[in-house]
Design a protein around this motif. Structure first.
Motif, PDB file in Angstrom:
ATOM      1  N   GLU A  10       0.827  -1.194   0.000  1.00  0.00           N
ATOM      2  CA  GLU A  10       0.000   0.000   0.000  1.00  0.00           C
ATOM      3  C   GLU A  10       0.867   1.252   0.000  1.00  0.00           C
ATOM      4  O   GLU A  10       1.928   1.291   0.623  1.00  0.00           O
ATOM      5  N   GLU A  11       0.392   2.256  -0.698  1.00  0.00           N
ATOM      6  CA  GLU A  11       1.101   3.530  -0.691  1.00  0.00           C
ATOM      7  C   GLU A  11       1.191   4.034   0.743  1.00  0.00           C
ATOM      8  O   GLU A  11       0.256   3.954   1.517  1.00  0.00           O
ATOM      9  N   GLY A  12       2.337   4.525   1.122  1.00  0.00           N
ATOM     10  CA  GLY A  12       2.513   5.001   2.486  1.00  0.00           C
ATOM     11  C   GLY A  12       3.280   4.008   3.335  1.00  0.00           C
ATOM     12  O   GLY A  12       3.648   4.284   4.453  1.00  0.00           O
ATOM     13  N   GLU A  13       3.550   2.792   2.782  1.00  0.00           N
ATOM     14  CA  GLU A  13       4.334   1.843   3.562  1.00  0.00           C
ATOM     15  C   GLU A  13       5.722   2.436   3.784  1.00  0.00           C
ATOM     16  O   GLU A  13       6.288   3.082   2.910  1.00  0.00           O
ATOM     17  N   GLY A  14       6.254   2.212   4.939  1.00  0.00           N
ATOM     18  CA  GLY A  14       7.566   2.768   5.221  1.00  0.00           C
ATOM     19  C   GLY A  14       7.463   4.077   5.977  1.00  0.00           C
ATOM     20  O   GLY A  14       8.433   4.545   6.524  1.00  0.00           O
ATOM     21  N   GLY A  55      -0.293   5.316   8.815  1.00  0.00           N
ATOM     22  CA  GLY A  55       0.305   3.992   8.638  1.00  0.00           C
ATOM     23  C   GLY A  55      -0.554   2.844   9.129  1.00  0.00           C
ATOM     24  O   GLY A  55      -0.059   1.790   9.509  1.00  0.00           O
ATOM     25  N   ILE A  56      -1.885   3.062   9.140  1.00  0.00           N
ATOM     26  CA  ILE A  56      -2.811   2.009   9.572  1.00  0.00           C
ATOM     27  C   ILE A  56      -3.631   1.549   8.369  1.00  0.00           C
ATOM     28  O   ILE A  56      -4.184   2.375   7.637  1.00  0.00           O
ATOM     29  N   LEU A  57      -3.706   0.249   8.183  1.00  0.00           N
ATOM     30  CA  LEU A  57      -4.466  -0.311   7.065  1.00  0.00           C
ATOM     31  C   LEU A  57      -5.583  -1.204   7.586  1.00  0.00           C
ATOM     32  O   LEU A  57      -5.346  -2.125   8.372  1.00  0.00           O
ATOM     33  N   PHE A  58      -6.820  -0.914   7.191  1.00  0.00           N
ATOM     34  CA  PHE A  58      -7.964  -1.755   7.552  1.00  0.00           C
ATOM     35  C   PHE A  58      -8.176  -2.812   6.471  1.00  0.00           C
ATOM     36  O   PHE A  58      -8.263  -2.487   5.287  1.00  0.00           O
TER      37      PHE A  58
END
Length: 336
Positions: A10-14, A55-58
């Motif tokens: 996902e975009e935003g990882e890191g 940085g949270i993914l549901f």
């Protein structure tokens, strides 16, 4: 779209997700098992957008696959009913102790029964310089409506009486309530029920939302006061789909602050902290009233697990901060 997001791509990882010393950068993956209605009200675009920035993914949990084959999850967020789901979740907690399950199914089960729901508040008998918190006198009737008038008379409960279904499973039916004005109308009620003494409270209800250690209070219109004169002239049972429908307005907006002073913050903090410990829950809300004519006499009349947070002001920030704090605490524990 939510279901199809592959982990780690996902975009935003890191991006840093608030871990100390910049030592740990990764996505926080939250698996959710919610009804479609709950998903729609809770997982609003604003929440998902803010979560992604932090940085949270549901990720939706697939009910047709084993829970252990999915993830890996940092947190499992759920509000589904049924013995089968409870068992799945309990087994998962045993085999995946590293995953935070919000909340433990056995603890939630405690709130499904209105007889046991308020026991923690009653046992607490909270009283300090800021006020006193109790529960209305109540009586449980499991069957035989014809016995209700005598049972009420023997228990010493005074009219009017609020009747609520004994089971609180989150369904629309479990939120229905009736207000009985005379003794003989009580026979028209349908057990199993909890009968609560009606406490005049100025027509205002406080919804106290709890998300971990965060507390947010919203005022709502409620049932109007009943005078002795009205009680002597009124008979019968009045049914309402829920409290707000019986109120002057069913609007979900917070009421004007001038209408009712909020309960004292220190009292709410003490109550919330003690209930988190006694109930073993971190996501719940309280329906609370102030007895009319008093400044410091409060009653808790209902407790709900994982309530409609979408109606809570600033819930997106409060909830995402809470999720991050859970993972941070776990990280500090490991590194400590």
């Amino acid at each position: 779209m939510r279901e199809e997001m592959p982990y780690g791509t996902e975009e935003g990882e890191g991006e840093e997700v608030g871990f100390p010393n910049n030592t740990h950068k990764r996505l926080v993956v939250v698996g959710y098992a919610l009804t479609s209605k709950k998903t729609k009200s809770f997982l609003q675009p604003k929440l998902e957008g803010l979560a992604r920035n932090k940085g949270i993914l549901f990720v939706a949990i697939d009910h047709n696959r084993s829970l252990s084959d999915q993830g890996p999850f940092d947190i499992v967020l759920h509000k589904l009913s049924g013995k089968e789901w409870r068992q799945i979740l309990e087994d998962y907690r045993q085999t995946h102790p590293e995953v935070t399950v919000l909340d433990p199914p056995d603890a939630i089960q405690h709130l499904h029964n209105r007889q046991s729901m308020l026991q923690a508040v009653a046992d607490m008998n909270l009283s300090d310089s800021y006020g006193k918190v109790g529960v209305p006198r109540q009586l449980v009737v499991k069957r035989d409506a014809s016995s209700i008038p005598d049972a009420v008379a023997n228990s010493g409960l005074t009219l009017p009486i609020v009747a609520k279904p004994l089971v609180n499973d989150g369904s629309a039916k479990s939120h229905e309530l009736s207000l009985a004005f005379d003794r003989y109308s009580l026979q028209k009620l349908e057990p199993p029920l909890v009968l609560q003494e009606f406490v005049n409270h100025g027509g205002v209800l406080f919804k106290v939302y709890i998300v971990g250690e965060a507390i947010k209070v919203v005022r709502r219109f409620s049932l109007p006061d009943v005078s002795k004169r009205e009680l002597s002239k009124t008979a019968g049972v009045y049914r309402f789909p829920r409290v707000s429908c019986a109120a002057a307005s069913a609007d979900d907006a917070d009421l004007d602050p001038g209408i009712a002073e909020l309960p004292p913050r220190p009292l709410l903090e003490r109550l919330a902290k003690e209930l988190r410990r006694r109930l073993g829950l971190r996501l719940f809300n309280l329906d609370m009233i102030r007895e009319h004519g008093t400044r410091d006499r409060f009653y808790v009349i209902d407790i709900n697990y994982f309530p409609g947070y979408g109606k809570m002001p600033e819930y997106e920030h409060i909830f995402t901060d809470f999720l991050l704090s859970l993972v941070q605490a776990k990280y500090k524990k490991r590194s400590g």
